[in-house]
Design a protein around this motif. Structure first.
Motif, mmCIF file in Angstrom:
data_model
loop_
_atom_site.group_PDB
_atom_site.id
_atom_site.type_symbol
_atom_site.label_atom_id
_atom_site.label_comp_id
_atom_site.label_asym_id
_atom_site.label_seq_id
_atom_site.Cartn_x
_atom_site.Cartn_y
_atom_site.Cartn_z
ATOM 1 N N SER A 167 0.822 -1.222 0.000
ATOM 2 C CA SER A 167 0.000 0.000 0.000
ATOM 3 C C SER A 167 0.851 1.266 0.000
ATOM 4 C CB SER A 167 -0.944 -0.004 1.206
ATOM 5 O OG SER A 167 -0.195 0.048 2.409
ATOM 6 N N GLY A 168 2.151 1.144 -0.088
ATOM 7 C CA GLY A 168 3.009 2.329 -0.044
ATOM 8 C C GLY A 168 3.088 2.882 1.378
ATOM 9 N N ASP A 169 1.953 3.210 1.945
ATOM 10 C CA ASP A 169 1.915 3.768 3.303
ATOM 11 C C ASP A 169 1.875 2.673 4.376
ATOM 12 O OD1 ASP A 169 1.799 6.344 2.223
ATOM 13 O OD2 ASP A 169 -0.379 6.202 1.985
ATOM 14 N N MET A 170 1.918 1.435 3.964
ATOM 15 C CA MET A 170 1.921 0.306 4.901
ATOM 16 C C MET A 170 0.671 0.303 5.787
ATOM 17 S SD MET A 170 4.662 -1.355 4.093
ATOM 18 C CE MET A 170 4.101 -0.942 2.431
ATOM 19 N N ASP A 171 -0.463 0.592 5.151
ATOM 20 C CA ASP A 171 -1.722 0.647 5.901
ATOM 21 C C ASP A 171 -2.072 -0.708 6.515
ATOM 22 O OD1 ASP A 171 -1.881 3.255 5.108
ATOM 23 O OD2 ASP A 171 -3.589 2.991 3.760
ATOM 24 N N ALA A 172 -1.827 -1.786 5.767
ATOM 25 C CA ALA A 172 -2.210 -3.109 6.271
ATOM 26 C C ALA A 172 -1.342 -3.496 7.467
ATOM 27 C CB ALA A 172 -2.104 -4.148 5.161
ATOM 28 N N LEU A 173 -0.040 -3.257 7.346
ATOM 29 C CA LEU A 173 0.845 -3.628 8.458
ATOM 30 C C LEU A 173 0.608 -2.732 9.667
ATOM 31 C CD1 LEU A 173 4.159 -4.537 6.627
ATOM 32 C CD2 LEU A 173 2.408 -6.055 7.538
ATOM 33 N N LYS A 174 0.206 -1.515 9.426
ATOM 34 C CA LYS A 174 -0.144 -0.620 10.530
ATOM 35 C C LYS A 174 -1.341 -1.231 11.293
ATOM 36 C CE LYS A 174 -0.375 3.382 12.747
ATOM 37 N NZ LYS A 174 0.454 3.482 13.926
ATOM 38 N N GLN A 175 -2.327 -1.677 10.528
ATOM 39 C CA GLN A 175 -3.507 -2.293 11.143
ATOM 40 C C GLN A 175 -3.140 -3.604 11.844
ATOM 41 O OE1 GLN A 175 -6.690 -1.309 11.368
ATOM 42 N NE2 GLN A 175 -6.318 0.630 10.330
ATOM 43 N N ALA A 176 -2.110 -4.269 11.315
ATOM 44 C CA ALA A 176 -1.698 -5.553 11.899
ATOM 45 C C ALA A 176 -0.801 -5.354 13.118
ATOM 46 C CB ALA A 176 -0.971 -6.387 10.842
ATOM 47 N N GLY A 177 -0.539 -4.109 13.473
ATOM 48 C CA GLY A 177 0.260 -3.832 14.674
ATOM 49 C C GLY A 177 1.744 -4.067 14.486
ATOM 50 N N ALA A 178 2.213 -4.034 13.222
ATOM 51 C CA ALA A 178 3.655 -4.242 12.976
ATOM 52 C C ALA A 178 4.446 -3.073 13.556
ATOM 53 C CB ALA A 178 3.904 -4.351 11.473
ATOM 54 N N ARG A 179 5.746 -3.310 13.725
ATOM 55 C CA ARG A 179 6.614 -2.225 14.206
ATOM 56 C C ARG A 179 7.180 -1.450 13.009
ATOM 57 N NH1 ARG A 179 8.610 -5.274 18.949
ATOM 58 N NH2 ARG A 179 10.344 -6.116 17.746
ATOM 59 N N PHE A 180 7.340 -0.156 13.207
ATOM 60 C CA PHE A 180 7.850 0.693 12.126
ATOM 61 C C PHE A 180 9.116 1.404 12.552
ATOM 62 C CE2 PHE A 180 3.508 -0.056 11.095
ATOM 63 C CZ PHE A 180 3.552 -0.273 9.731
ATOM 64 N N LEU A 181 9.913 1.782 11.553
ATOM 65 C CA LEU A 181 11.095 2.596 11.812
ATOM 66 C C LEU A 181 10.620 4.034 12.026
ATOM 67 C CD1 LEU A 181 13.207 0.958 8.983
ATOM 68 C CD2 LEU A 181 13.393 0.537 11.445
ATOM 69 N N GLU A 182 11.509 4.860 12.521
ATOM 70 C CA GLU A 182 11.104 6.235 12.820
ATOM 71 C C GLU A 182 10.568 6.913 11.552
ATOM 72 O OE1 GLU A 182 13.040 10.239 14.654
ATOM 73 O OE2 GLU A 182 14.222 8.397 14.690
ATOM 74 N N LEU A 183 9.396 7.540 11.674
ATOM 75 C CA LEU A 183 8.718 8.078 10.492
ATOM 76 C C LEU A 183 9.321 9.389 10.003
ATOM 77 C CD1 LEU A 183 6.347 7.912 8.480
ATOM 78 C CD2 LEU A 183 4.897 8.987 10.184
ATOM 79 N N GLY A 184 9.864 10.198 10.868
ATOM 80 C CA GLY A 184 10.305 11.531 10.452
ATOM 81 C C GLY A 184 9.138 12.496 10.516
ATOM 82 N N ASP A 185 9.415 13.756 10.208
ATOM 83 C CA ASP A 185 8.352 14.753 10.251
ATOM 84 C C ASP A 185 8.307 15.491 8.918
ATOM 85 O OD1 ASP A 185 10.499 16.459 10.228
ATOM 86 O OD2 ASP A 185 10.494 16.750 12.396
ATOM 87 N N ASN A 186 7.519 16.574 8.876
ATOM 88 C CA ASN A 186 7.329 17.291 7.608
ATOM 89 C C ASN A 186 8.638 17.737 6.988
ATOM 90 O OD1 ASN A 186 4.742 16.968 8.282
ATOM 91 N ND2 ASN A 186 4.220 19.141 8.396
#
Ligand code: FAD
Length: 438
Positions: A167-186
């Motif tokens: 999904s590019g934005d990793m929407d599915a893994l976000k919903q699955a509670g996966a861990r993410f690397l630091e997102l950064g800001d604007n």
């Protein structure tokens, strides 16, 4: 209860569910189906391609090293061959950038890419589920069991042996509670861009502008506030005398819904101003007008999953040879700052290529999920190189075969385990499919 068996309590089952039909997800779906897996490809729009179509990026960059060694082929080559059947891709070209470094590309027509991807999906037997937005994902411990998507007919349930988040934005893994690397800001995330189509262009004159002239024009447009970015990057449409321009700049976190909507509006304003600058100031563009905005603002970077391996810029630059390499690339580290006109660009030597390991496709907290495209497990700097569509397609190709292999092993009673995929067999299958691994 709905009269439609696909809605309500009915569940669609598939060996592999790919969430997101960008170029990475579409290649994953096609590759998995060609291995014999049953595949559902979930996409929120009514067409495939993601940034490549909806974002109108319009050029596939970096098929080879500076000295002409191929690093991406396989399914990605097939996409170009199919575009050419429709007359929708220009010839491959290599050139020297204003930085003095090599680049190569294939320009294509985004509308035609929709047809080419439709054909590949249909022929492979993938079931496309278009106009379907991911709602949520159901997990049991470290396993994804299924997901729900929102469609015109209501909520639909899917059960997946393997989930590929594309999904590019990793929407599915976000919903699955996966861990993410630091997102950064604007300020640290790469900015989004509203691509726009402009024409007609007299390419004899526009194309004759020297790098110095282009740089001077771009600097002037930026200083005057007409261009949000001091650049005049464009791709030529294969069908017409129009170009797609990549010269707006929107510093946002595109997972913030209000910011994303605001960026669409600001992106159109920037594109409109830039188009007038082209008409009024750039040789060859005097008769041109803005003809179309991309369907959506193009997003370069949002969530990056934490995988079994986090690919770093140092590994790309060395380059590290990975025993589980499943794709290669030669695109340089290319960071667009969120504001200002500049680029942060770390070029590669003429024969430099790097590898992407299978472990960077495996979310660290899940057993039956894979990730492809711009959300794979890589640092911000490494993603700035591997995010391009050629490499995204190569990674998608690999993930599709791996997902099918994992699902097949589960049929034999082993339970779906993406970590159990025999990497030598995966690599052999990729090479048989024309892929380059390094
Ligand atoms: C402005 C810009 C210029 C670029 N220039 C170049 C270039 O010149 N050359 C190059 O090779 N690369 C370029 N890139 C990089 C490249 O386009 C992307 O990195 C690449 O397309 C990523 O592909 P992807 O499939 O991972 O993601 P995406 O293209 O983002 O695809 C994700 C797909 O998932 C779908 N989706 C998302 N969320 C959901 C959901 N919740 N439910 C259902 N579906 C969903 C989307 O609609 C989309 O189809 C550029 C990118 C941008 C933004």
């Amino acid at each position: 209860m709905s009269a439609n068996p696909n809605i309500g309590s009915h569940v669609i089952e598939a060996d592999v569910v790919v969430c997101g039909g960008g170029v990475a997800g579409t290649m994953a779906a096609v590759a998995a189906a060609r291995q014999g897996a049953s595949v559902v490809l979930v996409e929120r729009y009514g067409f495939l391609g993601g940034n490549a179509t909806a974002g109108a990026v319009a050029q596939f960059n970096s098929w080879q090293t500076g000295n002409g060694r191929r690093v991406v082929a396989g399914l990605a080559d097939e996409v170009v061959a199919r575009l050419r059947l429709y007359g929708g891709a220009r010839a491959h070209e290599s050139f020297v950038m204003s930085t003095g470094h090599h680049m190569d590309r294939v320009e294509y027509a985004p509308e035609v890419l929709k047809l080419a991807l439709d054909d590949m999906v249909a022929e492979a037997g993938v079931r496309p589920l278009l106009h379907a937005n991911l709602l949520d994902v159901e997990c049991e411990g470290r396993r994804v069991v299924g997901m729900r998507v929102l469609t015109k007919g209501g909520v639909l349930r899917l059960r997946a042996g393997v989930l590929v988040d594309a999904s590019g934005d990793m929407d599915a893994l976000k919903q699955a509670g996966a861990r993410f690397l630091e997102l950064g800001d604007n300020e640290t995330l790469q900015p989004a861009t509203m691509m726009f189509r402009f024409g007609p262009i007299d390419f004899d004159r526009f194309g004759a502008l020297t790098k110095a002239q282009l740089a001077e024009l771009a600097a002037r447009g930026y200083a005057q506030g007409q261009l949000a970015r001091a650049a005049l990057h464009s791709s030529r449409d294969p069908y017409s005398t129009d170009g797609w321009f990549n010269i707006s700049r929107l510093g946002i976190d595109a997972t913030d819904p209000m910011a994303l909507g605001a960026a669409e509006i600001e992106g159109r304003r920037q594109a409109w101003k830039a188009a007038w600058f082209l008409t009024n100031s750039v040789p060859g563009c005097e008769d041109g007008r803005l003809r179309a905005f991309a369907t959506q603002v193009g997003v370069r970077e949002t969530r990056r999953v934490e995988g079994d391996h986090v690919l770093t810029a140092e590994e790309l630059l060395k380059p590290v040879q990975f025993p589980d390499a499943i794709a290669a690339g030669a695109y340089p580290i290319d960071i667009h700052p969120a504001s200002g006109g500049a680029l942060h660009y770390v070029p590669m030597d003429a024969d430099h290529a790097y590898q992407i390991p299978y472990r960077s496709l495996i979310p660290s907290t899940l057993d039956n999920a894979l990730v492809v495209g711009r959300g794979i497990s890589a640092s911000h700097e490494a993603l700035a190189a591997i995010r391009v569509m050629t490499i995204s397609m190569a990674v998608g190709h690999a993930a599709g075969i791996a997902a099918a292999m994992a699902a097949r092993a589960a049929d034999a009673g082993m339970g779906v385990q993406v970590r159990a995929v025999p990497v030598p067999a995966l690599r052999e299958a990729l090479v048989r499919g024309g892929a380059v691994l390094g």
